[in-house]
Enzyme design. Sequence first.
Site, PDB file in Angstrom:
ATOM      1  N   GLU A  53       0.822  -1.214   0.000  1.00  0.00           N
ATOM      2  CA  GLU A  53       0.000   0.000   0.000  1.00  0.00           C
ATOM      3  C   GLU A  53       0.855   1.263   0.000  1.00  0.00           C
ATOM      4  OE1 GLU A  53      -0.466  -2.611   1.948  1.00  0.00           O
ATOM      5  OE2 GLU A  53      -2.543  -3.277   1.742  1.00  0.00           O
ATOM      6  N   PHE A 115     -11.326  -7.888  13.532  1.00  0.00           N
ATOM      7  CA  PHE A 115     -10.209  -8.302  12.692  1.00  0.00           C
ATOM      8  C   PHE A 115      -9.899  -7.208  11.672  1.00  0.00           C
ATOM      9  CE2 PHE A 115      -8.774 -10.423   8.721  1.00  0.00           C
ATOM     10  CZ  PHE A 115      -7.533 -10.809   9.180  1.00  0.00           C
ATOM     11  N   GLN A 116      -8.645  -6.863  11.557  1.00  0.00           N
ATOM     12  CA  GLN A 116      -8.170  -5.797  10.661  1.00  0.00           C
ATOM     13  C   GLN A 116      -8.871  -4.471  10.924  1.00  0.00           C
ATOM     14  OE1 GLN A 116      -8.070  -7.365   6.579  1.00  0.00           O
ATOM     15  NE2 GLN A 116      -5.958  -8.030   6.935  1.00  0.00           N
ATOM     16  N   LYS A 165     -17.538  -1.226   5.470  1.00  0.00           N
ATOM     17  CA  LYS A 165     -17.971  -2.186   4.453  1.00  0.00           C
ATOM     18  C   LYS A 165     -19.477  -2.131   4.212  1.00  0.00           C
ATOM     19  CE  LYS A 165     -16.883  -6.980   3.190  1.00  0.00           C
ATOM     20  NZ  LYS A 165     -16.205  -8.200   3.662  1.00  0.00           N
ATOM     21  N   MET A 467      24.423   9.033   2.954  1.00  0.00           N
ATOM     22  CA  MET A 467      24.317  10.339   3.616  1.00  0.00           C
ATOM     23  C   MET A 467      24.541  10.203   5.120  1.00  0.00           C
ATOM     24  SD  MET A 467      24.028  13.507   3.035  1.00  0.00           S
ATOM     25  CE  MET A 467      23.080  14.139   1.643  1.00  0.00           C
TER      26      MET A 467
END
Lengths: 554, 87
Positions: A53, A115-116, A165, A467
């Site tokens: 993502e 969940f999630q 959802k 760096m």
Amino acid sequence: MTESKTLTGSALLFEVLKEHGVQHVFGYPGGAIMPIYDALYDSDVKHFLCRHEQGAAFSAVGYARAAGKVGVCFATSGPGATNLITGLADALADSIPIVAITGQVPTSAMGSDAFQEIDIFGLSLACTKHSFQVTDINDLEEVLYQAFEIALEGRHGPVLVDIPKDIQLAAVTQRFDKLSHLKNKVKLPLADISKALELLTHAKQPILYVGGGVGMASAIDEVREFANKTGMPSVSTLKGLGAINPDNDNYLGMLGMHGTKAANIAVQESDLLVVVGARFDDRVTGKLDEFAPHAKVIHFDIDTAEINKRRTADAAILGDLKGNLPLLTMPLAIKAWQQKVQQMKTDFAWRYDHPGDNIYAPALLKTVSDLMPSNTCVTTDVGQHQMWAAQHMSFDDPSNFLTSGGMGTMGFGLPAAIGAQISRPHDTVIVISGDGSIMMNIQELATIKRYQIPVKIVLIDNAKLGMVRQWQDLFFDGRLSETDLSDNPDFVMLSRAFDIKSQKITKKSEVKAAIEEMLDHDGPYFLQVKIDATENVWPLVPPNTANDKMMEGV
Amino acid sequence: MNKYQLVIMADDKQVVLERILQVTRYRGFLINAMNAEVNTGNNVATITMTVSSDRPISLLIDQINKLIDIKDVKVDASPTKIPQCSA
């Protein structure tokens, strides 16, 4: 006006995307966003499946920056949503218009540690310009319109819309509601034009300090006209590069920590700074109290909060740069100053004569810049290679140089290039990356493979986090802590695993032919360039130091 | 540390209070006291907040003003005592 019709929340999302001209979306499916991916199946929107993502978020950023459009990305709830956060933070810091759509667990499960489930709405507060969570299907259409409006209104920025959802599945009547304009738009105070004119006419050593706001305000023509007509010497921030024509005799390049010596000295000696779309970032100013100590300031910006934030403005001009800058565009009598800065520009010009056979990254990047076709879009990652690209490559438009400025996000370059290439299929897109940064989103090579995206990757490989290694050598007594990457993978073999043509070069004599081969190749290409691990980026203004006290080597 | 009392008018939208709290903390201001009420007639919230910081109050006012749901932010020149909370 189209007739109203009944559809699901997910289908409505795609109707609103269509209304906003969205053709391309970057994302990754998952449980709580499945109704949206089901509606995608029937949509004309082209979706690019990224492999993380964060890659989707950065591709949306690259798309937005290269094309001047809103970038759109999708992610599911929980880890999908949290993986977007770095990209949103990057877009917030660099003022990039993004609309991020996240799936959320159903409203009945919200707040139950499902969940999630994560409170992405709460997490979004610090890394977006604004965010919404839709808990009533009848709000969805208005919220989506507002998301696009907010992303592009005033100072651009990322907007997140979290959609549970059940809302994605709920039936709704589309109203084609375009009347939901923002109610609380800030009214900008009148600009202090007369004070600015007075400062301008009295200035003997003025400098035009150009930032990323110029490109975002579509004011490149106006800024170039101002630079030409006034003859004012100009300097640029990292994000402003490309706004001033690099061939302008009075243009001195980038200022700040790794700016040119001429730019930094000229700014320190100036008696007036005309600041356009810039914000006195700490990487630009060095020690703030000693930055341009004799200069008055005329500050043009769209964001009220940037005025007087780090440096007091003697004249503040809020609002649209495109309309305001012409009010101050007039010839100035500053010949002696022009001659002085032009002499500094000559005296302190970059040198590319470098001993030995090893590849000198600044010279290589200059060669890439000289050979690349016009209107090539270059993206970078973050570190030494980024500063060398900013110093030694030339850009004729800010949308042709995409680099993570404010957030300094390693892993930006590869996915941003994918987004840029999709938005501008006919232009060459080149990623300049480092061997540390490239590994941060290396999975996006699979996105390149899947869609055969012809980006050219130039990997500046010193087998170090260069760096940080440079700073450890300079400021931490050479105690090289966790900066060795000599066990990197075989990058040529790695690219081949993704069907990407690749080559490794190690000698100066190979540079030109390798770059030509890369640019001539039709598909994606991975050029690994081995450089000496001890090379540093110069000049360097050490921390908490005035910009004219730069180090030029050790 | 200087103390200021702010009067903020905002649309009564989701998490508007959290947004104000987040910006106030991030920009370096401590909240000494606050009170929030909603006018259910027009859905406008009035938030009164006493804050302290070494930083100029204009910094916080500008940043709160940038929040989308904010209608107005003012420094109350004559602070009156407001209810204490542990925010």
